[in-house]
Design an enzyme around this catalytic site. Structure first.
Site, PDB file in Angstrom:
ATOM      1  N   SER A   1       0.816  -1.209   0.000  1.00  0.00           N
ATOM      2  CA  SER A   1       0.000   0.000   0.000  1.00  0.00           C
ATOM      3  C   SER A   1       0.853   1.264   0.000  1.00  0.00           C
ATOM      4  O   SER A   1       1.583   1.538  -0.941  1.00  0.00           O
ATOM      5  CB  SER A   1      -0.958  -0.043   1.195  1.00  0.00           C
ATOM      6  OG  SER A   1      -1.902   0.979   1.129  1.00  0.00           O
TER       7      SER A   1
ATOM      8  N   ASP B   1      -2.462   6.445  -3.505  1.00  0.00           N
ATOM      9  CA  ASP B   1      -1.288   5.803  -2.910  1.00  0.00           C
ATOM     10  C   ASP B   1      -0.827   4.663  -3.806  1.00  0.00           C
ATOM     11  O   ASP B   1      -1.369   4.444  -4.899  1.00  0.00           O
ATOM     12  CB  ASP B   1      -1.579   5.329  -1.479  1.00  0.00           C
ATOM     13  CG  ASP B   1      -2.568   4.185  -1.421  1.00  0.00           C
ATOM     14  OD1 ASP B   1      -3.326   3.996  -2.393  1.00  0.00           O
ATOM     15  OD2 ASP B   1      -2.597   3.463  -0.408  1.00  0.00           O
TER      16      ASP B   1
ATOM     17  N   ASP C   1      -1.114   1.496  -4.037  1.00  0.00           N
ATOM     18  CA  ASP C   1      -1.998   0.446  -4.557  1.00  0.00           C
ATOM     19  C   ASP C   1      -3.377   0.968  -4.919  1.00  0.00           C
ATOM     20  O   ASP C   1      -4.255   0.190  -5.279  1.00  0.00           O
ATOM     21  CB  ASP C   1      -2.102  -0.717  -3.569  1.00  0.00           C
ATOM     22  CG  ASP C   1      -2.923  -0.390  -2.339  1.00  0.00           C
ATOM     23  OD1 ASP C   1      -2.951   0.792  -1.945  1.00  0.00           O
ATOM     24  OD2 ASP C   1      -3.522  -1.310  -1.755  1.00  0.00           O
TER      25      ASP C   1
ATOM     26  N   ASP D   1      -5.926   2.373  -3.253  1.00  0.00           N
ATOM     27  CA  ASP D   1      -7.149   2.324  -2.439  1.00  0.00           C
ATOM     28  C   ASP D   1      -7.308   3.550  -1.548  1.00  0.00           C
ATOM     29  O   ASP D   1      -8.287   3.670  -0.816  1.00  0.00           O
ATOM     30  CB  ASP D   1      -7.217   1.040  -1.609  1.00  0.00           C
ATOM     31  CG  ASP D   1      -6.093   0.898  -0.593  1.00  0.00           C
ATOM     32  OD1 ASP D   1      -5.211   1.778  -0.550  1.00  0.00           O
ATOM     33  OD2 ASP D   1      -6.099  -0.097   0.149  1.00  0.00           O
TER      34      ASP D   1
END
Length: 443
Positions: A100, A239, A241, A243
């Site tokens: 992440s 960010d 990833d 999400d």
């Protein structure tokens, strides 16, 4: 948290016990055995742009194949894209290789079920139990096969665009999109561009090492400067990833997850399709709670982590929730938090109201809030130290009911997060540093 799984899957420094090829091989095999026992034999794997993703992807693929499970590889794809594609391809599970918002030297593994939701605690426990069993390969004729889904980005782009009503166009909107050199680098800009916006892209040149580095939702300086220098109306930061979302207005000011949740909840209420109330977290600004109360919208706080927000939403039968860090969930559109979709919703509201981004926040005033992260070794528990408890008590007495103090351990990093909130910004900063110093001394 379980033996291996944390609040958001398995995460750590690459090369550590849980993020090494041998463990990930065993993890893939264990997950495959559990899924195969239920008659499920197809899993999707996506990843972000970290250099370690190639290594971990190969290990997962080998483990799943050894358990007799077929693998379909998506390549670099946002976490919410993997959740969506798991559903549309009728796969039994989706796996994301990502840490992440963490730096490149961290990585992790998280799972989605066939419904696009994160795995239940029970299923994670079953996988953990299987990891501790001796590994054995199925017979050759039962081995899983691997293939690649080449049109995954295009499928996901169309899904994100479908959130925008057909009578809405972003034509005339000039915006900057920061993809954090992460998994949205080939997707986010195209979504907004194909909906009509003029898009300036930054953070779209991943090299395996620069993910989240001085960019994206965790560092808004580059985006803010780009919005102002290009005279854009707004900026969107994602960010690594995809999400999380944070936004920047035309003056270069930050709009965080709490403010985005408020804007989307109010727009849903005015349109008559807000399902109940809103879920925030212990870290959500009190200004969000007060603004929603003024609108008559119920608000509850969950523990920190999008997983806990999701659980509270499902328990209450509500749709909208999120975190100030930028996780924004709207179950009317997706089964998980999605930064791109939240951005599309915000621009849609701007077009419908013919207003600027900042106007969507009318009625919400955030209280000054200070967050300090303190590293700790893990050998001690600073939260139980007498000096820390005394400092917290002293600050709470000084706030006199006009603010909050929250200390918690990060679920993904060896950090104690110290948060103080109140009416006076200068005092709030001083109080947070006072408590942080005591936490550091006890660590």
């Amino acid at each position: 948290m379980g033996k291996y799984f944390g609040t958001d899957g398995i995460r750590g420094r690459v090369g550590s016990e849980l993020v090494a090829p041998d463990f990930v091989l065993k993890l893939g095999w264990a997950a495959g055995k559990i899924l195969a026992a239920e008659g499920n034999t197809k899993v999707l794997i996506g990843k972000d742009t970290r250099i370690s993703g190639y290594m971990l992807e190969s290990a997962l693929e080998a483990g799943l194949a050894a358990a007799g499970v077929d693998v379909e590889l998506l390549g670099p794809m946002p976490t919410p894209a993997v959740a969506y594609l798991t559903r549309t391809f009728r796969a039994s599970a989706g796996i994301v290789i990502s840490a992440s918002h963490n730096p490149y030297y961290d990585n992790g593994i998280k799972f989605f079920s066939d419904t696009g939701h994160k795995l239940s605690d029970q299923l994670e426990a079953s996988i953990e139990a299987m990891i501790d069993q001796p590994m054995a390969c199925v017979d050759s004729e039962q081995l899983g096969r691997a293939s690649r889904i080449t049109d995954a980005p295009g499928r996901y782009i169309e899904f994100c665009k479908s959130v925008c009503p057909g009578d809405i166009s972003f034509t005339g909107i000039k915006m900057v999109v920061d993809c954090a050199h992460g998994a949205t680098y080939h997707i986010a800009g195209n979504v907004f561009r194909e909906l009509g916006a003029e898009v300036i892209e930054i953070g779209t040149k991943p090299d395996g090492l620069n993910i989240n580095q001085d960019c994206g939702a965790t560092n808004l300086k580059a985006l803010s400067e780009a919005v102002v220098s290009h005279k854009a109306q707004l900026g969107v930061a994602l960010d690594g990833d995809g999400d999380r979302i944070m936004m920047i207005d035309a003056q270069g000011r930050t709009i965080d997850g709490d403010e985005i949740v408020f804007a989307l909840a109010r727009e849903a209420m005015l349109a008559g399709h807000l399902d109940g109330g809103v879920v925030g977290t212990l870290m959500s600004n009190m200004g969000l709670e007060l603004a929603l109360k003024e609108l008559g919208i119920p608000f509850v706080r969950a523990k920190v982590g999008d997983r806990h927000v999701m659980e509270a939403l499902r328990e209450n039968g509500w749709s909208i929730g999120g975190e100030n860090s930028g996780h924004v969930i709207n179950l009317q559109y997706h089964s998980t938090g999605d930064g791109i979709i939240a951005g599309v919703q915000m621009l849609t509201a701007m077009v419908r109201k013919n207003c600027q981004l900042r106007d969507l926040l009318e009625g919400m005033h955030k209280l000054p809030q200070q967050l300090v992260n303190v590293k700790y070794s893990g050998d001690q528990d600073p939260l139980q130290a007498d000096n820390v408890k005394s400092a917290v008590e002293e600050v709470e007495q000084a706030l006199a009911g006009q603010g909050r103090v929250l200390l918690r351990k990060s679920g993904t990093e060896p950090l104690i997060r110290v948060m103080v909130e109140g009416n006076n910004e200068k005092a709030v900063r001083a109080f947070a540093q006072q408590i942080a110093s005591e936490v550091s001394a006890a660590s």
